[in-house]
Design a protein around this motif. Structure first.
Motif: not given
Length: 142
Positions: A3-7, A47-53, A84-92
């Motif tokens: 969903t995004r680059i988390d960190h 904190h860098v920025a906020d986005g829609p995800a 690199i950490g990527y955001g996901v809705e459901d890690v499982v």
């Protein structure tokens, strides 16, 4: 799925020095600090920025001991991008899907991550040499 680059995780020798650099140079603000004994690090999320995800961060990592994964990384490669950490809705579900495609999982099940997230790592040799973290953020309070 992503969903995004988390960190971006950055290994460093001196956490306080690097925090001062990122605050002074880029104007970033520390969102959280933690000591994660399980992973052998002191860390700060800036904190860098906020986005829609969701939000994105720079994660600074200082090893607690030389024999930790980040300590070994620093000894071998020096300071720099660790993962690199990527955001996901459901890690499982993400682990099941990615593992089903033949990518080796360093974590079969999620574990505790920064700021209450559920995280899991993928084997870097199967992801182009990049240690890759999946991050399911803690649900936001309403």
């Amino acid at each position: 799925m992503l969903t995004r680059i988390d960190h971006v995780g950055i290994a460093c020798h001196d956490l306080e020095e690097k925090i001062a650099f990122y605050e002074g140079t880029f104007g970033l603000i520390v969102a959280s600090r933690e000591v994660n004994e399980q992973q052998g690090v002191k860390e700060a999320m800036l904190h860098v920025a906020d986005g829609p995800a969701g939000a994105s961060y720079v994660q600074l990592l200082e090893p607690l001991h030389p024999d930790t994964p980040v300590g070994k990384f620093l000894a071998k490669r020096g300071e720099g991008v660790h993962h690199i950490g990527y955001g996901v809705e459901d890690v499982v579900a993400a682990l099941e899907s990615i593992g089903g495609k033949g990518v080796r999982l360093l974590d079969e099940r999620p574990r505790h991550g920064s700021m209450g997230a559920s995280i899991a790592f993928l084997h870097p040799k199967d992801v182009g040499g990049v240690l890759t973290e999946l991050v399911q953020a803690r649900p936001r309070a309403h």
